[in-house]
Enzyme design. Sequence first.
Site, short mmCIF file in Angstrom:
data_model
loop_
_atom_site.label_atom_id
_atom_site.label_comp_id
_atom_site.label_asym_id
_atom_site.label_seq_id
_atom_site.Cartn_x
_atom_site.Cartn_y
_atom_site.Cartn_z
N LYS A 1 2.22 -3.32 7.54
CA LYS A 1 2.31 -3.44 5.92
C LYS A 1 3.88 -3.12 5.78
O LYS A 1 4.71 -3.81 4.91
CB LYS A 1 1.42 -2.90 5.03
N TYR B 1 -1.89 -0.53 11.04
CA TYR B 1 -2.07 -1.24 9.71
C TYR B 1 -0.72 -0.77 8.75
O TYR B 1 -0.19 -1.65 8.27
CB TYR B 1 -3.55 -0.77 9.02
N THR C 1 0.98 -1.22 -0.18
CA THR C 1 -0.07 0.10 0.04
C THR C 1 0.87 1.15 -0.07
O THR C 1 1.99 1.24 0.27
CB THR C 1 -0.81 -0.02 1.30
N ASP C 2 0.18 2.27 -0.60
CA ASP C 2 1.04 3.69 -0.27
C ASP C 2 1.01 4.22 1.06
O ASP C 2 1.98 5.33 1.25
CB ASP C 2 0.11 4.74 -1.18
N GLU C 3 0.21 3.59 1.90
CA GLU C 3 0.24 4.05 3.38
C GLU C 3 1.48 3.80 3.93
O GLU C 3 1.89 4.43 4.94
CB GLU C 3 -0.85 3.35 4.06
P1 NAD Z 1 -9.80 -7.31 1.76
O1 NAD Z 1 -9.90 -7.06 3.51
O2 NAD Z 1 -10.77 -7.01 1.26
O3 NAD Z 1 -9.21 -8.85 1.87
C1 NAD Z 1 -8.32 -9.58 2.65
C2 NAD Z 1 -8.45 -11.02 2.40
O4 NAD Z 1 -7.40 -11.61 2.90
C3 NAD Z 1 -9.84 -11.62 2.68
O5 NAD Z 1 -10.45 -12.60 1.70
C4 NAD Z 1 -9.44 -12.42 4.14
O6 NAD Z 1 -10.28 -13.45 4.17
C5 NAD Z 1 -7.95 -12.85 3.81
N1 NAD Z 1 -7.14 -12.92 5.00
C6 NAD Z 1 -7.27 -12.16 5.97
N2 NAD Z 1 -6.24 -12.91 6.97
C7 NAD Z 1 -5.96 -13.95 6.19
C8 NAD Z 1 -5.04 -15.03 7.04
N3 NAD Z 1 -4.70 -14.95 8.01
N4 NAD Z 1 -4.81 -16.07 6.21
C9 NAD Z 1 -5.54 -16.01 4.91
N5 NAD Z 1 -6.32 -15.46 4.31
C10 NAD Z 1 -6.45 -14.20 5.03
O7 NAD Z 1 -8.50 -6.60 1.37
P2 NAD Z 1 -8.22 -5.65 0.26
O8 NAD Z 1 -8.77 -4.50 0.21
O9 NAD Z 1 -8.79 -6.51 -0.84
O10 NAD Z 1 -6.52 -5.70 0.10
C11 NAD Z 1 -5.74 -6.74 -0.25
C12 NAD Z 1 -4.26 -6.52 -0.41
O11 NAD Z 1 -4.13 -5.30 -0.98
C13 NAD Z 1 -3.75 -5.97 1.16
O12 NAD Z 1 -2.63 -6.64 1.30
C14 NAD Z 1 -3.77 -4.69 1.16
O13 NAD Z 1 -2.81 -4.28 2.10
C15 NAD Z 1 -3.43 -4.24 -0.31
N6 NAD Z 1 -4.00 -3.11 -0.69
C16 NAD Z 1 -5.30 -2.54 -0.35
C17 NAD Z 1 -5.70 -1.54 -0.98
C18 NAD Z 1 -7.37 -0.99 -1.08
O14 NAD Z 1 -7.54 0.06 -1.24
N7 NAD Z 1 -8.18 -1.75 -0.54
C19 NAD Z 1 -4.79 -0.50 -1.51
C20 NAD Z 1 -3.41 -1.06 -1.57
C21 NAD Z 1 -3.20 -2.02 -1.06
O1 DAU Z 2 -4.20 3.92 0.46
C1 DAU Z 2 -4.32 2.70 0.36
C2 DAU Z 2 -5.19 2.07 1.72
O2 DAU Z 2 -6.47 2.56 1.37
C3 DAU Z 2 -5.29 0.68 1.72
O3 DAU Z 2 -3.85 0.10 2.10
C4 DAU Z 2 -6.13 0.02 2.72
O4 DAU Z 2 -6.13 -1.12 2.89
C5 DAU Z 2 -7.58 0.61 2.31
O5 DAU Z 2 -8.43 0.39 3.66
C6 DAU Z 2 -7.44 2.23 2.35
O6 DAU Z 2 -7.12 2.94 3.48
P1 DAU Z 2 -8.16 4.20 3.81
O7 DAU Z 2 -8.17 4.41 5.32
O8 DAU Z 2 -7.67 5.53 3.09
O9 DAU Z 2 -9.75 3.87 3.42
P2 DAU Z 2 -10.90 4.09 4.07
O10 DAU Z 2 -12.00 3.67 2.85
O11 DAU Z 2 -11.12 3.59 5.13
O12 DAU Z 2 -11.04 5.60 4.04
C7 DAU Z 2 -10.69 6.34 3.19
C8 DAU Z 2 -10.90 8.04 3.71
O13 DAU Z 2 -12.02 8.20 4.20
C9 DAU Z 2 -9.99 8.09 4.77
O14 DAU Z 2 -9.45 9.45 4.72
C10 DAU Z 2 -10.78 7.89 6.11
C11 DAU Z 2 -12.14 8.67 5.53
N1 DAU Z 2 -13.32 7.68 6.01
C12 DAU Z 2 -13.47 6.60 6.09
C13 DAU Z 2 -14.42 5.86 6.50
C14 DAU Z 2 -14.77 4.41 6.68
C15 DAU Z 2 -14.25 8.69 6.58
O15 DAU Z 2 -14.28 9.98 6.38
N2 DAU Z 2 -15.56 8.24 7.01
C16 DAU Z 2 -15.56 6.79 7.17
O16 DAU Z 2 -16.71 6.20 7.42
#
Ligand code: NAD
Ligand code: DAU
Length: 360
Positions: free
Chosen positions: A170, A166, A141-143
């Site tokens: 990562k 988180y 992630t970019d975080e």
């Molecule tokens: P998600 O939470 O939707 O899915 C995570 C999946 O991992 C689920 O299916 C869960 O059952 C599985 N999992 C969790 N713990 C596990 C374990 N101990 N063993 C096996 N499986 C397990 O997550 P996502 O949003 O799809 O993110 C996927 C990946 O991409 C993550 O590594 C996250 O850090 C990265 N990522 C997410 C975003 C985003 O915006 N969502 C952006 C950048 C990177």
């Molecule tokens: O940047 C990549 C990341 O993006 C991934 O690595 C993470 O897995 C993914 O969850 C996401 O993280 P964020 O914290 O940015 O996503 P989230 O959707 O939780 O929140 C987006 C923005 O909105 C953040 O600034 C927090 C805000 N927010 C979020 C929620 C859930 C609100 O204002 N209200 C809300 O209820």
Amino acid sequence: MSSYKRTILITGGAGFIGSHVVRLFVKKYPEYRILNLDKLTYAGNLENLKDIEDLPNYEFIKGDIVDNEFIQNLFKTRAIDAVIHLAAESHVDRSISNPMEFVMTNVIGTVNLLNAAKMSWAQSSAADSLSERKLFYHISTDEVYGTLGASGLFTEETSYDPHSPYSASKASSDHMVRSYHDTYGIPVVISNCSNNYGSFQFPEKLIPLAIHNIRNNRPVPVYGKGENIRDWLFVEDHASAIDTIFHKAKTGSTYNIGGHNEWKNIDLIHELCKIMDRKLHRSEGTSAKLITFVKDRAGHDLRYAIDSSKIQRELGWKPSLQFEEGLEKTVDWYLAHEDWLQHLTSGEYLHYYEQQYSHR
Ligand code: NAD
Ligand code: DAU
């Protein structure tokens, strides 16, 4: 002897991004055997993969990456050529209330997979071609880069400075992956992506939560003053970037992935409200009345923005969708899949695995 060209283990394939990656690989590469390893936590949902679950090159394996014995056995019994590692605890707010879960899955789970790959690939010599190499591809992630002020972009050279449990977990897993490359010669690639949106995202994340709440006339919580900025990318564009990196990136390299698409949270929510008013035939301004400013997230990063010029220049990838089009598509999908959301909120989807797989 398997008739497949390569066996690829995709972890976290029942989650949001993972399900899109699994679908893309299973359909696009019938010559690959795709193993989807997932624990099916609250975020994992096999309903996300209903359309491909019967394809011959796909197999689901239920398992926990934290369970080292299970992971070691999996690598001993299956000839795994490559790993695309997405399994993680992914929600920042949950990491604030339960950091240990994030350390276990995101750090220990990643190291378990690295150890198993190291053991299993010890005898193999480096392949000449990218299409035959062993590869551990870590999805991050970019975080990990922390937060930006009003200007500047995250590049692959930006120093790590994570703030939430988180992002710290990562960042730690990224460091472990690089250390296994530098110390043991494990072939690795890492990509760091910005915020994804699209179908099958668990409705704890901002966009699906807002759509769900607006649809049901519930308050839409906006943290602080809604001033935080995120750089949004359509999930299918992330999956296509992963495909590109998996096949083209040099071993040991890192790529940033993003959409050059920065939105202040409050502006994004207003945009979503406008679309929802139109789709639900409500008068303009109705949905916006649901916006509710709530207590800010602890340690809330102000701004993320990705410089994705390296992947565009070196590998020829670029996002395919404009945000307005992607957001509209996303809203349409959630409105057409109210049953999917209902199953999640009722917990009903958790029984899907038992029904589908217990007798196989
Ligand atoms: P998600 O939470 O939707 O899915 C995570 C999946 O991992 C689920 O299916 C869960 O059952 C599985 N999992 C969790 N713990 C596990 C374990 N101990 N063993 C096996 N499986 C397990 O997550 P996502 O949003 O799809 O993110 C996927 C990946 O991409 C993550 O590594 C996250 O850090 C990265 N990522 C997410 C975003 C985003 O915006 N969502 C952006 C950048 C990177
Ligand atoms: O940047 C990549 C990341 O993006 C991934 O690595 C993470 O897995 C993914 O969850 C996401 O993280 P964020 O914290 O940015 O996503 P989230 O959707 O939780 O929140 C987006 C923005 O909105 C953040 O600034 C927090 C805000 N927010 C979020 C929620 C859930 C609100 O204002 N209200 C809300 O209820």
